[in-house]
Scaffold this motif. Structure first.
Motif, PDB file in Angstrom:
ATOM      1  N   ASN A 137       7.540   5.862  -0.100  1.00  0.00           N
ATOM      2  CA  ASN A 137       6.296   4.955  -0.619  1.00  0.00           C
ATOM      3  C   ASN A 137       4.591   4.436  -0.022  1.00  0.00           C
ATOM      4  O   ASN A 137       4.351   4.264  -0.265  1.00  0.00           O
ATOM      5  CB  ASN A 137       7.487   3.820  -0.611  1.00  0.00           C
ATOM      6  CG  ASN A 137       7.958   3.846  -1.226  1.00  0.00           C
ATOM      7  OD1 ASN A 137       8.119   4.331  -2.403  1.00  0.00           O
ATOM      8  ND2 ASN A 137       9.263   3.117  -1.085  1.00  0.00           N
ATOM      9  N   TYR A 190       1.926   7.686  -0.914  1.00  0.00           N
ATOM     10  CA  TYR A 190       1.857   6.766  -2.288  1.00  0.00           C
ATOM     11  C   TYR A 190       0.953   5.416  -2.118  1.00  0.00           C
ATOM     12  O   TYR A 190      -0.016   5.632  -3.029  1.00  0.00           O
ATOM     13  CB  TYR A 190       3.033   6.475  -3.512  1.00  0.00           C
ATOM     14  CG  TYR A 190       4.195   7.480  -3.680  1.00  0.00           C
ATOM     15  CD1 TYR A 190       3.688   9.326  -3.547  1.00  0.00           C
ATOM     16  CD2 TYR A 190       5.608   7.167  -4.282  1.00  0.00           C
ATOM     17  CE1 TYR A 190       4.593  10.503  -3.854  1.00  0.00           C
ATOM     18  CE2 TYR A 190       6.434   8.715  -3.576  1.00  0.00           C
ATOM     19  CZ  TYR A 190       5.879   9.896  -3.967  1.00  0.00           C
ATOM     20  OH  TYR A 190       7.078  10.859  -4.261  1.00  0.00           O
ATOM     21  N   SER A 222      -2.984   5.291  -3.663  1.00  0.00           N
ATOM     22  CA  SER A 222      -3.742   4.589  -4.088  1.00  0.00           C
ATOM     23  C   SER A 222      -4.416   3.260  -4.114  1.00  0.00           C
ATOM     24  O   SER A 222      -4.682   2.794  -3.295  1.00  0.00           O
ATOM     25  CB  SER A 222      -2.414   3.552  -4.896  1.00  0.00           C
ATOM     26  OG  SER A 222      -2.433   2.725  -6.018  1.00  0.00           O
ATOM     27  N   TYR A 253       4.366  -1.456  -3.289  1.00  0.00           N
ATOM     28  CA  TYR A 253       5.321  -0.021  -2.480  1.00  0.00           C
ATOM     29  C   TYR A 253       5.824  -0.686  -1.234  1.00  0.00           C
ATOM     30  O   TYR A 253       6.545  -0.299  -0.531  1.00  0.00           O
ATOM     31  CB  TYR A 253       4.682   0.566  -1.956  1.00  0.00           C
ATOM     32  CG  TYR A 253       4.207   2.312  -3.207  1.00  0.00           C
ATOM     33  CD1 TYR A 253       5.914   2.711  -3.699  1.00  0.00           C
ATOM     34  CD2 TYR A 253       3.110   2.157  -3.763  1.00  0.00           C
ATOM     35  CE1 TYR A 253       5.414   3.460  -4.448  1.00  0.00           C
ATOM     36  CE2 TYR A 253       3.636   3.273  -5.125  1.00  0.00           C
ATOM     37  CZ  TYR A 253       4.435   3.928  -5.037  1.00  0.00           C
ATOM     38  OH  TYR A 253       4.721   5.203  -6.331  1.00  0.00           O
TER      39      TYR A 253
END
Length: 122
Positions: free
Chosen positions: A26, A29, A33, A42
């Motif tokens: 997470n 990710y 982003s 997240y």
């Protein structure tokens, strides 16, 4: 709906490891982003996973605490991530005895997933 799950210490440690791996994914990710709301999602999910880790590691978990369906799904998602990581490591290892260790570890994860699946169906 909530379900009670009686776990061994080893199973609790497996779940803890699985959730920590999911948290690391997470973070990756989130860092990839550029959208603030995705990063916030997240971060919130990681907070939920951290609280779930603490709940499962609690000494009175088996006696007093139950898991919601959302928590069970998070655990299963974490176990899937752990299983995937173990599979990748097993493929990379050349030594036969280490591959056997990974196979054993993967079987234990599968059994834990089945145990959780039974609770989820109840």
């Amino acid at each position: 709906m909530s379900s009670y799950l009686c776990l061994t210490d080893y199973e609790k440690n497996l779940i803890d490891s699985a959730l920590l791996i999911l948290m690391q994914k997470n973070i990756q990710y989130s860092n990839q982003s550029t959208e603030d709301f995705i990063q916030q999602h997240y971060q919130n999910f990681n907070l939920t996973l951290f609280e779930l880790c603490a709940k499962i590691k609690s000494p009175d978990f088996d006696k007093n605490m139950s898991l919601s369906s959302k928590e069970i799904k998070s655990i299963k998602k974490g176990l899937t991530s752990l299983y995937s990581l173990i599979s990748q490591k097993a493929v990379k290892k050349k030594e036969v005895n280490q591959k056997d260790d990974y196979k054993s570890y993967k079987l234990q994860i599968i059994e834990l997933e089945k145990k959780i699946g039974v609770i989820e169906m109840a």
